[in-house]
Motif scaffolding. Structure first.
Motif, mmCIF file in Angstrom:
data_model
loop_
_atom_site.group_PDB
_atom_site.id
_atom_site.type_symbol
_atom_site.label_atom_id
_atom_site.label_comp_id
_atom_site.label_asym_id
_atom_site.label_seq_id
_atom_site.Cartn_x
_atom_site.Cartn_y
_atom_site.Cartn_z
ATOM 1 N N GLY A 66 0.831 -1.201 0.000
ATOM 2 C CA GLY A 66 0.000 0.000 0.000
ATOM 3 C C GLY A 66 0.860 1.244 0.000
ATOM 4 N N ILE A 67 0.236 2.380 -0.282
ATOM 5 C CA ILE A 67 0.959 3.659 -0.328
ATOM 6 C C ILE A 67 0.197 4.688 0.495
ATOM 7 C CG2 ILE A 67 2.035 3.226 -2.561
ATOM 8 C CD1 ILE A 67 -0.194 4.926 -3.836
ATOM 9 N N SER A 68 0.788 5.857 0.641
ATOM 10 C CA SER A 68 0.167 6.936 1.394
ATOM 11 C C SER A 68 -1.052 7.477 0.637
ATOM 12 C CB SER A 68 1.173 8.067 1.613
ATOM 13 O OG SER A 68 0.557 9.198 2.185
ATOM 14 N N TRP B 25 9.566 1.743 -8.156
ATOM 15 C CA TRP B 25 8.515 2.268 -7.286
ATOM 16 C C TRP B 25 7.239 2.666 -8.014
ATOM 17 C CZ3 TRP B 25 9.518 0.767 -2.705
ATOM 18 C CH2 TRP B 25 10.832 0.708 -2.232
ATOM 19 N N PHE B 26 7.342 3.038 -9.269
ATOM 20 C CA PHE B 26 6.117 3.407 -10.003
ATOM 21 C C PHE B 26 6.057 2.741 -11.371
ATOM 22 C CE2 PHE B 26 2.947 5.887 -12.172
ATOM 23 C CZ PHE B 26 2.055 6.240 -11.178
ATOM 24 N N TRP B 27 7.124 2.891 -12.158
ATOM 25 C CA TRP B 27 7.182 2.237 -13.456
ATOM 26 C C TRP B 27 8.196 1.095 -13.407
ATOM 27 C CZ3 TRP B 27 3.088 3.606 -15.842
ATOM 28 C CH2 TRP B 27 2.640 4.929 -15.875
ATOM 29 N N GLY C 117 -1.029 6.979 -7.881
ATOM 30 C CA GLY C 117 0.160 6.864 -7.043
ATOM 31 C C GLY C 117 0.209 7.965 -6.014
ATOM 32 N N SER C 118 1.320 8.021 -5.286
ATOM 33 C CA SER C 118 1.532 9.049 -4.274
ATOM 34 C C SER C 118 2.967 9.536 -4.355
ATOM 35 C CB SER C 118 1.251 8.503 -2.871
ATOM 36 O OG SER C 118 1.644 9.434 -1.873
ATOM 37 N N LYS C 119 3.157 10.826 -4.085
ATOM 38 C CA LYS C 119 4.501 11.388 -4.057
ATOM 39 C C LYS C 119 5.158 11.223 -2.690
ATOM 40 C CE LYS C 119 4.935 13.076 -8.250
ATOM 41 N NZ LYS C 119 6.032 12.654 -9.172
ATOM 42 N N PRO D 173 11.458 10.279 -8.329
ATOM 43 C CA PRO D 173 10.803 11.313 -9.144
ATOM 44 C C PRO D 173 9.440 10.930 -9.700
ATOM 45 C CG PRO D 173 12.661 10.337 -10.323
ATOM 46 C CD PRO D 173 12.749 9.867 -8.904
ATOM 47 N N TYR D 174 9.183 9.627 -9.889
ATOM 48 C CA TYR D 174 7.900 9.206 -10.430
ATOM 49 C C TYR D 174 6.887 8.856 -9.344
ATOM 50 C CZ TYR D 174 10.326 9.019 -14.895
ATOM 51 O OH TYR D 174 11.042 9.341 -16.018
ATOM 52 N N GLY D 175 7.303 8.904 -8.083
ATOM 53 C CA GLY D 175 6.391 8.576 -7.006
ATOM 54 C C GLY D 175 6.349 7.089 -6.703
ATOM 55 N N TYR D 176 5.265 6.681 -6.012
ATOM 56 C CA TYR D 176 5.146 5.315 -5.506
ATOM 57 C C TYR D 176 3.725 4.824 -5.779
ATOM 58 C CZ TYR D 176 9.146 7.265 -3.076
ATOM 59 O OH TYR D 176 10.324 7.903 -2.804
#
Length: 319
Positions: free
Chosen positions: A190-192, A232-234, A204-206, A261-264
């Motif tokens: 999970g993410i924020s 983390w994202f891609w 996603g989330s930064k 840079p791409y977030g999570y």
């Protein structure tokens, strides 16, 4: 007559007699204040092989500047391990010509080894109870420990898995920095819910906070510097960050350093590394950077020169 003039003078004498290439010698047992004109120490005080390739290269440059190198040069590496404290650099000015080539070669094929590292000796059992307790039970009697402070290491480089930090080799083969899982990745559970966004429709989330499943990260509490490496994202954008904190009750890991840079996003994958408590199989290693201690589970019987620590621009030996 000083030493440089003597060498170039001798070079000129050889050229005048036979127009032969300048012959220089480099040996692990040599010295850079010797003449470089003999493969072994001679009768004269300064007559013997150079210690480094740089010294031989610079001697060739000096002789060329003095116009006493018409037949080129041969630099012969004597048998043994030639440890490089930094990359050996050759430029256009070091090139030979068809009629006057500059050649670097081993005296005997395969007998001279160039290594970009230092040999680690003094490996012995881990006896400190606190350190043994951090190791997995099945590894405690197999992992060896060595003090690296005597090697003059001042900076082990970045721990990021991008080639900028130190590596450990065993009989020329690279070993694995202790990690979990030992192979592959685990998924982000999970993410924020803060600083959310969508990229190409993907949520996603930064915020550099991820949720995990299970209880494995809870055993990392005694580790001084844990890192996570993940996509983390891609799936094509990798990044490594230090762990800032672990909230066991909520099963959350907060990452430090520069956010990706791409977030999570949920479902992506990562692994943890730089963990003494995860050194659980042959061929893994760990460095305590503050204590300058190496921990290693040898993958095969240990010899005196089996273990080499790489020396990179960020990880130089004191000269």
């Amino acid at each position: 007559m000083n030493r440089i003039a003597l060498v170039c003078g001798l070079c000129g004498a050889v050229v005048a007699v036979a127009a032969e290439p300048l012959q220089l010698y480099v040996s692990p047992a040599g010295r850079d204040d010797w003449s470089g004109l003999q493969p072994r120490p001679g009768l004269l005080r300064q007559d013997g092989p150079f210690r480094t390739l740089e010294r031989a290269r610079d001697e060739i440059r000096r002789c060329r500047a003095a116009n006493v190198l018409p037949a080129g040069a041969v630099v012969e590496l004597q048998p043994g391990v030639h440890a490089l404290g930094k990359p050996f650099e050759l430029g256009a000015e070091d090139s030979g010509t068809e009629s006057a080539p500059v050649v670097y070669r081993s005296r005997e094929p395969g007998a001279a080894r160039l290594i970009g590292g230092v040999t680690v000796t003094g490996l012995g059992p881990v006896t400190d109870p606190a350190l043994r307790n951090r190791l997995p039970e099945g590894a405690r009697d197999h992992v060896l420990q060595a003090d690296l402070s005597g090697l003059g290491i001042t900076d082990f480089g970045s721990p990021e898995p991008d080639g900028r930090g130190c590596e450990v080799f065993f009989d020329t083969q690279p070993l694995t920095l202790a990690r979990w899982p030992n192979e592959g990745f685990v998924n982000v559970a999970g993410i924020s819910d803060e600083q959310t966004f969508k990229s190409h429709g993907v949520p996603g989330s930064k915020v550099p906070v991820i949720q995990y499943e299970g209880d494995r990260p809870e055993r990392w509490a005694a580790e001084p510097a844990v890192w996570l490496n993940g996509f983390w994202f891609w799936d094509w954008a990798e990044g490594a960050q230090p762990v800032q904190s672990i909230a066991a009750a909520a099963k959350l890991i907060t990452l430090g350093g520069k956010p990706h840079p791409y977030g999570y996003r949920k479902g992506q994958w990562f692994y943890a590394f730089i963990l003494l408590c995860e050194l659980d199989q042959p061929g893994e290693w760990y460095i305590d950077r503050e204590r300058r201690q190496l921990f290693l589970w040898p993958p095969a019987p240990l010899r005196e020169d089996s273990v080499v620590l790489s020396v990179l621009p960020a990880c130089l030996r004191a000269q």
